[in-house]
Design a protein around this motif. Structure first.
Motif, PDB file in Angstrom:
ATOM      1  N   GLU A 271      25.080   1.646  13.014  1.00 40.69           N
ATOM      2  CA  GLU A 271      24.880   2.518  14.170  1.00 40.69           C
ATOM      3  C   GLU A 271      23.717   3.490  13.983  1.00 40.69           C
ATOM      4  N   ASP A 272      23.243   3.666  12.763  1.00 43.16           N
ATOM      5  CA  ASP A 272      22.220   4.673  12.458  1.00 43.16           C
ATOM      6  C   ASP A 272      20.816   4.076  12.583  1.00 43.16           C
ATOM      7  N   THR A 273      20.420   3.767  13.820  1.00 43.96           N
ATOM      8  CA  THR A 273      19.129   3.101  14.045  1.00 43.96           C
ATOM      9  C   THR A 273      17.947   4.018  13.724  1.00 43.96           C
ATOM     10  N   ASP A 274      18.111   5.327  13.872  1.00 45.86           N
ATOM     11  CA  ASP A 274      17.033   6.246  13.505  1.00 45.86           C
ATOM     12  C   ASP A 274      16.722   6.138  12.009  1.00 45.86           C
ATOM     13  N   LYS A 275      17.751   6.083  11.205  1.00 45.24           N
ATOM     14  CA  LYS A 275      17.564   5.948   9.756  1.00 45.24           C
ATOM     15  C   LYS A 275      16.962   4.579   9.421  1.00 45.24           C
ATOM     16  N   LEU A 276      17.355   3.554  10.151  1.00 51.22           N
ATOM     17  CA  LEU A 276      16.789   2.219   9.940  1.00 51.22           C
ATOM     18  C   LEU A 276      15.288   2.217  10.207  1.00 51.22           C
ATOM     19  N   VAL A 277      14.883   2.820  11.302  1.00 51.07           N
ATOM     20  CA  VAL A 277      13.456   2.891  11.639  1.00 51.07           C
ATOM     21  C   VAL A 277      12.705   3.654  10.550  1.00 51.07           C
ATOM     22  N   GLU A 278      13.263   4.755  10.071  1.00 48.71           N
ATOM     23  CA  GLU A 278      12.618   5.523   9.010  1.00 48.71           C
ATOM     24  C   GLU A 278      12.477   4.699   7.730  1.00 48.71           C
ATOM     25  N   LYS A 279      13.502   3.916   7.399  1.00 48.30           N
ATOM     26  CA  LYS A 279      13.446   3.062   6.209  1.00 48.30           C
ATOM     27  C   LYS A 279      12.362   2.003   6.365  1.00 48.30           C
ATOM     28  N   ILE A 280      12.255   1.403   7.542  1.00 48.48           N
ATOM     29  CA  ILE A 280      11.215   0.401   7.803  1.00 48.48           C
ATOM     30  C   ILE A 280       9.836   1.035   7.642  1.00 48.48           C
ATOM     31  N   LYS A 281       9.650   2.231   8.192  1.00 48.68           N
ATOM     32  CA  LYS A 281       8.376   2.934   8.060  1.00 48.68           C
ATOM     33  C   LYS A 281       8.056   3.228   6.592  1.00 48.68           C
ATOM     34  N   GLN A 282       9.047   3.661   5.850  1.00 49.89           N
ATOM     35  CA  GLN A 282       8.864   3.966   4.431  1.00 49.89           C
ATOM     36  C   GLN A 282       8.421   2.718   3.663  1.00 49.89           C
ATOM     37  N   ILE A 283       9.082   1.611   3.907  1.00 41.74           N
ATOM     38  CA  ILE A 283       8.730   0.360   3.229  1.00 41.74           C
ATOM     39  C   ILE A 283       7.318  -0.068   3.613  1.00 41.74           C
ATOM     40  N   MET A 284       6.968   0.050   4.903  1.00 40.49           N
ATOM     41  CA  MET A 284       5.620  -0.325   5.349  1.00 40.49           C
ATOM     42  C   MET A 284       4.557   0.554   4.684  1.00 40.49           C
ATOM     43  N   GLU A 285       4.831   1.845   4.553  1.00 44.07           N
ATOM     44  CA  GLU A 285       3.882   2.735   3.881  1.00 44.07           C
ATOM     45  C   GLU A 285       3.682   2.312   2.434  1.00 44.07           C
ATOM     46  N   GLU A 286       4.763   1.927   1.756  1.00 39.46           N
ATOM     47  CA  GLU A 286       4.667   1.461   0.377  1.00 39.46           C
ATOM     48  C   GLU A 286       3.850   0.161   0.296  1.00 39.46           C
ATOM     49  N   ILE A 287       4.055  -0.740   1.241  1.00 38.79           N
ATOM     50  CA  ILE A 287       3.300  -1.994   1.278  1.00 38.79           C
ATOM     51  C   ILE A 287       1.821  -1.708   1.489  1.00 38.79           C
ATOM     52  N   ARG A 288       1.503  -0.855   2.467  1.00 37.69           N
ATOM     53  CA  ARG A 288       0.106  -0.533   2.757  1.00 37.69           C
ATOM     54  C   ARG A 288      -0.563   0.155   1.567  1.00 37.69           C
ATOM     55  N   LYS A 289       0.158   1.038   0.896  1.00 37.19           N
ATOM     56  CA  LYS A 289      -0.384   1.716  -0.282  1.00 37.19           C
ATOM     57  C   LYS A 289      -0.702   0.707  -1.370  1.00 37.19           C
ATOM     58  N   LYS A 290       0.209  -0.214  -1.608  1.00 39.24           N
ATOM     59  CA  LYS A 290      -0.009  -1.242  -2.629  1.00 39.24           C
ATOM     60  C   LYS A 290      -1.191  -2.139  -2.251  1.00 39.24           C
ATOM     61  N   GLU A 291      -1.270  -2.512  -0.975  1.00 41.10           N
ATOM     62  CA  GLU A 291      -2.398  -3.334  -0.519  1.00 41.10           C
ATOM     63  C   GLU A 291      -3.719  -2.600  -0.713  1.00 41.10           C
ATOM     64  N   SER A 292      -3.733  -1.314  -0.412  1.00 38.76           N
ATOM     65  CA  SER A 292      -4.938  -0.506  -0.570  1.00 38.76           C
ATOM     66  C   SER A 292      -5.332  -0.424  -2.043  1.00 38.76           C
ATOM     67  N   GLU A 293      -4.359  -0.218  -2.910  1.00 40.58           N
ATOM     68  CA  GLU A 293      -4.632  -0.164  -4.348  1.00 40.58           C
ATOM     69  C   GLU A 293      -5.158  -1.508  -4.853  1.00 40.58           C
ATOM     70  N   ASP A 294      -4.569  -2.602  -4.375  1.00 35.86           N
ATOM     71  CA  ASP A 294      -5.024  -3.938  -4.775  1.00 35.86           C
ATOM     72  C   ASP A 294      -6.452  -4.186  -4.309  1.00 35.86           C
ATOM     73  N   THR A 295      -6.773  -3.753  -3.082  1.00 31.29           N
ATOM     74  CA  THR A 295      -8.123  -3.915  -2.545  1.00 31.29           C
ATOM     75  C   THR A 295      -9.121  -3.114  -3.368  1.00 31.29           C
ATOM     76  N   ASN A 296      -8.761  -1.879  -3.706  1.00 32.58           N
ATOM     77  CA  ASN A 296      -9.649  -1.027  -4.510  1.00 32.58           C
ATOM     78  C   ASN A 296      -9.832  -1.604  -5.914  1.00 32.58           C
ATOM     79  N   ASP A 297      -8.774  -2.164  -6.495  1.00 35.16           N
ATOM     80  CA  ASP A 297      -8.881  -2.800  -7.811  1.00 35.16           C
ATOM     81  C   ASP A 297      -9.826  -3.985  -7.762  1.00 35.16           C
ATOM     82  N   ASN A 298      -9.726  -4.789  -6.706  1.00 34.40           N
ATOM     83  CA  ASN A 298     -10.584  -5.961  -6.567  1.00 34.40           C
ATOM     84  C   ASN A 298     -12.046  -5.557  -6.375  1.00 34.40           C
ATOM     85  N   LYS A 299     -12.306  -4.480  -5.627  1.00 32.41           N
ATOM     86  CA  LYS A 299     -13.672  -4.010  -5.415  1.00 32.41           C
ATOM     87  C   LYS A 299     -14.280  -3.497  -6.712  1.00 32.41           C
TER      88      LYS A 299
END
Length: 91
Positions: free
Chosen positions: A60-88
């Motif tokens: 029932e806690d859809t607000d918390k679900l959305v926040e968790k999805i956002k948190q995971i996406m931020e972690e994914i984007r951060k990792k992708e950014s770090e991987d891109t910077n490492d490759n450069k």
């Protein structure tokens, strides 16, 4: 001895996690609550996996679900950014 838990057996919950750069979300039910070497964990019925309290969101806690999805996406984007910077820096 009394053990207090955040969730109860039979409750419908959301599980959200990262898998290979994607956010995965599914709903399931708590089947068992167990105590192990690393503390309290919950067995999820259909998936037959264990999760700790931080990985579980009430259905029932859809607000918390959305926040968790956002948190995971931020972690994914951060990792992708770090991987891109490492490759450069290797070029």
């Amino acid at each position: 001895m009394e053990i207090k838990t955040k969730y109860e057996i039979g409750q419908r919950v959301w599980i959200a996690y990262e898998n290979k750069g994607e956010v995965c979300v599914y709903d399931d039910y708590i089947d068992e609550i167990c105590m192990g070497e690393n503390g309290l964990y919950y067995m999820i019925k259909e998936a037959r996996i264990d999760r700790n309290e931080n990985d579980i969101i009430l259905y029932e806690d859809t607000d918390k679900l959305v926040e968790k999805i956002k948190q995971i996406m931020e972690e994914i984007r951060k990792k992708e950014s770090e991987d891109t910077n490492d490759n450069k820096s290797r070029l």
